[in-house]
Design an enzyme around this catalytic site. Structure first.
Site, PDB file in Angstrom:
ATOM      1  N   ASP A  42      -1.057   1.480  -7.432  1.00  0.00           N
ATOM      2  CA  ASP A  42      -2.179   2.779  -6.999  1.00  0.00           C
ATOM      3  C   ASP A  42      -1.744   3.940  -8.212  1.00  0.00           C
ATOM      4  OD1 ASP A  42      -2.940   1.702  -5.120  1.00  0.00           O
ATOM      5  OD2 ASP A  42      -1.284   2.916  -3.854  1.00  0.00           O
ATOM      6  N   GLU A  63     -10.584  -1.572   4.508  1.00  0.00           N
ATOM      7  CA  GLU A  63      -8.871  -1.670   4.179  1.00  0.00           C
ATOM      8  C   GLU A  63      -8.807  -0.125   4.417  1.00  0.00           C
ATOM      9  OE1 GLU A  63      -7.747  -2.986  -0.230  1.00  0.00           O
ATOM     10  OE2 GLU A  63      -8.208  -4.812   0.223  1.00  0.00           O
ATOM     11  N   TYR A  74      -5.913 -11.630  -1.552  1.00  0.00           N
ATOM     12  CA  TYR A  74      -6.322 -10.410  -2.358  1.00  0.00           C
ATOM     13  C   TYR A  74      -5.863 -11.240  -3.752  1.00  0.00           C
ATOM     14  CZ  TYR A  74      -7.003  -5.369  -4.204  1.00  0.00           C
ATOM     15  OH  TYR A  74      -7.410  -4.531  -4.917  1.00  0.00           O
TER      16      TYR A  74
END
Length: 266
Positions: free
Chosen positions: A63, A52, A177
């Site tokens: 994040d 990735e 995912y």
């Protein structure tokens, strides 16, 4: 190999080998754009199956601090979408490892999305994961990606409704995912409870491989998740190594060694 086949073949090969695919995240351009290709190949030598490649963004809301700081360093080092695509092209010249471009939409829209699809395909990228693209509004994006033979990876979270999970299953190609927990990315001591049930729920909706991420940082996490999912995604733990050894000449060796510990291929 055509980009549309690379991810599928990788997951199938891992399945036949009786192990989960290791999906490794790397912020492009951290600690410097000139080192990203070297680090990507170190990840592969350490046992990473899928890369990735993260496009650094100034406001990475999904994040945690480790990847936020990595994005800041990469941007200050002059990393742009153009340079990320050039990195991918060079990685592809040395490796058949699948490459998934991991990005927020803003940098890609500024670049021009149709142009992005064309250039990503030419660079040997296999697909994209859009962290902040609502799957309910993804029709045109998915269509553009499909036209260029690129896979589209969407996230399924513990908070996703049944309707959203169905859309994730419908629009994803390559793999799905599976977000293990609510909140932002970051290393955790244990894998979140409940993710096994989410994986089982998705298995009833799609035959695609399911890769679990968010909080995966240890070999025991990889082994546990591998018992019920097709892959594991590791990001912050790897970027912690980049942060710690970023100024060192043996950064690539340190990253390869840590990845070997995760993959179990010592």
């Amino acid at each position: 190999m055509p980009s549309s086949e690379r991810i599928a073949r990788c997951f199938q090969a891992c399945k036949e080998a009786g192990r989960p695919a290791l999906v490794a995240y790397l912020t492009a351009g951290d600690p410097h754009p000139d080192r990203t290709v070297e680090l990507a190949l170190a990840l592969e030598r350490g046992g990473a199956d899928v890369l990735e490649l993260g496009v650094p963004f100034s406001d990475p809301i999904a994040d945690g601090p480790v990847i936020q700081h990595a994005s800041d360093r990469a941007l200050h080092a002059g990393t742009t979408v153009v340079r990320v695509l050039a990195m991918a092209r060079e990685i592809r010249a040395h490796s058949e490892m699948p490459i998934v471009l991991f990005s927020y939409m803003n940098p890609l829209l500024r670049y021009g999305f149709d142009r992005l699809c064309t250039d990503a395909q030419a660079a040997g990228i296999d697909g994209c994961l859009f962290t902040d693209l609502s799957v309910e509004e993804a029709d045109s994006t998915v269509a553009s990606m499909k036209t260029h033979g690129l896979d589209t990876v969407f996230m399924a979270a513990p908070t996703s409704t049944e309707r959203r999970l169905k859309l994730v299953a419908e629009y994803s190609t390559g793999f799905v995912y599976v977000v293990s927990r609510t909140g932002v990315t970051g290393e955790q001591a244990t894998v979140a409870g409940g993710v096994h049930e989410l994986v089982d729920q998705l298995k009833a909706l799609t035959p695609l491989p399911l890769a679990v991420g968010f909080g995966v940082s240890r070999r025991e996490h990889v082994e546990a998740i591998g018992g019920y999912a097709d892959g594991v995604v590791v990001g912050s733990a790897l970027m912690r190594v980049v942060e710690q050894y970023g100024a060192s000449a043996d950064l690539a060796a340190q990253l390869e060694s840590f990845t070997r510990g995760l993959s179990g291929r010592l």
